[in-house]
Design a protein around this motif. Structure first.
Motif, PDB file in Angstrom:
ATOM      1  N   UNK A  25       0.835  -1.203   0.000  1.00 54.15           N
ATOM      2  CA  UNK A  25       0.000   0.000   0.000  1.00 54.15           C
ATOM      3  C   UNK A  25       0.867   1.250   0.000  1.00 54.15           C
ATOM      4  N   UNK A  26       0.508   2.206  -0.852  1.00 54.98           N
ATOM      5  CA  UNK A  26       1.274   3.453  -0.950  1.00 54.98           C
ATOM      6  C   UNK A  26       0.371   4.683  -0.894  1.00 54.98           C
ATOM      7  N   UNK A  27      -0.915   4.500  -0.647  1.00 58.39           N
ATOM      8  CA  UNK A  27      -1.794   5.656  -0.568  1.00 58.39           C
ATOM      9  C   UNK A  27      -3.232   5.247  -0.349  1.00 58.39           C
ATOM     10  N   UNK A  28      -4.062   6.267  -0.188  1.00 54.25           N
ATOM     11  CA  UNK A  28      -5.490   6.043   0.003  1.00 54.25           C
ATOM     12  C   UNK A  28      -6.244   7.174  -0.701  1.00 54.25           C
ATOM     13  N   UNK A  29      -7.372   6.812  -1.311  1.00 55.79           N
ATOM     14  CA  UNK A  29      -8.264   7.772  -1.967  1.00 55.79           C
ATOM     15  C   UNK A  29      -9.595   7.708  -1.227  1.00 55.79           C
ATOM     16  N   UNK A  30     -10.105   8.858  -0.806  1.00 58.49           N
ATOM     17  CA  UNK A  30     -11.372   8.925  -0.073  1.00 58.49           C
ATOM     18  C   UNK A  30     -12.347   9.790  -0.857  1.00 58.49           C
ATOM     19  N   UNK A  31     -13.587   9.297  -0.982  1.00 61.12           N
ATOM     20  CA  UNK A  31     -14.655  10.032  -1.660  1.00 61.12           C
ATOM     21  C   UNK A  31     -15.882  10.062  -0.762  1.00 61.12           C
ATOM     22  N   UNK A  32     -16.453  11.244  -0.582  1.00 57.67           N
ATOM     23  CA  UNK A  32     -17.694  11.400   0.181  1.00 57.67           C
ATOM     24  C   UNK A  32     -18.653  12.246  -0.657  1.00 57.67           C
ATOM     25  N   UNK A  33     -19.663  11.607  -1.194  1.00 58.40           N
ATOM     26  CA  UNK A  33     -20.611  12.293  -2.074  1.00 58.40           C
ATOM     27  C   UNK A  33     -21.324  13.444  -1.362  1.00 58.40           C
ATOM     28  N   UNK A  34     -21.713  13.237  -0.107  1.00 52.91           N
ATOM     29  CA  UNK A  34     -22.467  14.254   0.631  1.00 52.91           C
ATOM     30  C   UNK A  34     -21.692  15.559   0.777  1.00 52.91           C
ATOM     31  N   UNK A  35     -20.387  15.477   0.739  1.00 51.72           N
ATOM     32  CA  UNK A  35     -19.536  16.661   0.883  1.00 51.72           C
ATOM     33  C   UNK A  35     -18.875  17.068  -0.435  1.00 51.72           C
ATOM     34  N   UNK A  36     -19.214  16.381  -1.536  1.00 52.69           N
ATOM     35  CA  UNK A  36     -18.536  16.597  -2.825  1.00 52.69           C
ATOM     36  C   UNK A  36     -17.020  16.611  -2.611  1.00 52.69           C
ATOM     37  N   UNK A  37     -16.551  15.612  -1.877  1.00 56.65           N
ATOM     38  CA  UNK A  37     -15.162  15.555  -1.438  1.00 56.65           C
ATOM     39  C   UNK A  37     -14.452  14.359  -2.053  1.00 56.65           C
ATOM     40  N   UNK A  38     -13.289  14.592  -2.601  1.00 57.35           N
ATOM     41  CA  UNK A  38     -12.387  13.507  -2.998  1.00 57.35           C
ATOM     42  C   UNK A  38     -10.972  13.984  -2.723  1.00 57.35           C
ATOM     43  N   UNK A  39     -10.186  13.119  -2.097  1.00 59.59           N
ATOM     44  CA  UNK A  39      -8.799  13.459  -1.801  1.00 59.59           C
ATOM     45  C   UNK A  39      -7.975  12.189  -1.726  1.00 59.59           C
ATOM     46  N   UNK A  40      -6.700  12.337  -1.997  1.00 60.16           N
ATOM     47  CA  UNK A  40      -5.766  11.223  -1.879  1.00 60.16           C
ATOM     48  C   UNK A  40      -4.544  11.693  -1.131  1.00 60.16           C
ATOM     49  N   UNK A  41      -3.992  10.787  -0.359  1.00 56.42           N
ATOM     50  CA  UNK A  41      -2.708  11.007   0.283  1.00 56.42           C
ATOM     51  C   UNK A  41      -1.866   9.785   0.002  1.00 56.42           C
ATOM     52  N   UNK A  42      -0.617  10.005  -0.296  1.00 58.63           N
ATOM     53  CA  UNK A  42       0.274   8.895  -0.624  1.00 58.63           C
ATOM     54  C   UNK A  42       1.539   8.963   0.219  1.00 58.63           C
ATOM     55  N   UNK A  43       2.166   7.802   0.345  1.00 60.39           N
ATOM     56  CA  UNK A  43       3.454   7.682   1.035  1.00 60.39           C
ATOM     57  C   UNK A  43       4.179   6.493   0.418  1.00 60.39           C
ATOM     58  N   UNK A  44       5.289   6.755  -0.242  1.00 65.23           N
ATOM     59  CA  UNK A  44       6.051   5.684  -0.876  1.00 65.23           C
ATOM     60  C   UNK A  44       7.169   5.225   0.046  1.00 65.23           C
ATOM     61  N   UNK A  45       7.144   3.952   0.397  1.00 60.96           N
ATOM     62  CA  UNK A  45       8.226   3.326   1.152  1.00 60.96           C
ATOM     63  C   UNK A  45       9.252   2.853   0.123  1.00 60.96           C
ATOM     64  N   UNK A  46      10.235   3.694  -0.133  1.00 59.38           N
ATOM     65  CA  UNK A  46      11.223   3.424  -1.176  1.00 59.38           C
ATOM     66  C   UNK A  46      12.008   2.143  -0.885  1.00 59.38           C
ATOM     67  N   UNK A  47      12.340   1.887   0.368  1.00 61.65           N
ATOM     68  CA  UNK A  47      13.087   0.675   0.714  1.00 61.65           C
ATOM     69  C   UNK A  47      12.281  -0.578   0.371  1.00 61.65           C
ATOM     70  N   UNK A  48      10.979  -0.542   0.649  1.00 64.86           N
ATOM     71  CA  UNK A  48      10.116  -1.687   0.332  1.00 64.86           C
ATOM     72  C   UNK A  48      10.032  -1.890  -1.177  1.00 64.86           C
ATOM     73  N   UNK A  49       9.901  -0.782  -1.914  1.00 67.91           N
ATOM     74  CA  UNK A  49       9.845  -0.859  -3.373  1.00 67.91           C
ATOM     75  C   UNK A  49      11.110  -1.503  -3.931  1.00 67.91           C
TER      76      UNK A  49
END
Length: 127
Positions: A25-49
């Motif tokens: 896992x390197x990120x998450x995308x969240x969507x909430x229709x009631x708030x017209x909200x979509x956002x993503x946050x990512x974090x790359x673990x370079x050592x794992x890659x």
């Protein structure tokens, strides 16, 4: 009583070598229709890659993850999706693809604060 709304989320996975099927896992995308909200946050673990693929294109993976965040943010960073509403951008991002950076399955929950949910899920499922 605090009003909570339904939200959807998908993890963003990195699959360095498709033929091996290994991912993390390197990120998450969240969507909430009631708030017209979509956002993503990512974090790359370079050592794992690099542990999974010593020849991985780290810069390319970082660019793809920034692209996911850009599409969520809308505006010029979203490219062709700039004019789309939050729901259409989320659906575009969660569409299956066979690339190194892929969306996972969609899950649902309830939240009073979708922005806080992005941070909570990033800490819980990615870092």
């Amino acid at each position: 009583m605090i009003k909570r709304d339904v939200f959807e989320y998908a993890l963003v996975r990195v699959v360095p070598r498709m033929e091996r099927g290994e991912c993390f896992n390197a990120g998450v995308i969240v969507y909430c229709r009631a708030h017209s909200f979509v956002a993503a946050r990512t974090h790359l673990d370079e050592a794992k890659l690099l542990a999974l693929d010593p020849q991985a294109d780290v810069a390319g993976v970082r660019a793809a993850l920034r692209g996911v965040e850009g599409v969520c943010g809308g505006g010029a960073a979203a490219g062709q999706a700039a004019g789309d509403d939050a729901g259409r951008r989320f659906r575009w991002l969660i569409a299956p693809r066979s690339t190194v950076v892929q969306p996972g399955p969609v899950h649902t929950g309830l939240t009073a604060d979708p922005a806080a949910e992005v941070e909570r899920l990033l800490e819980l499922l990615v870092r």
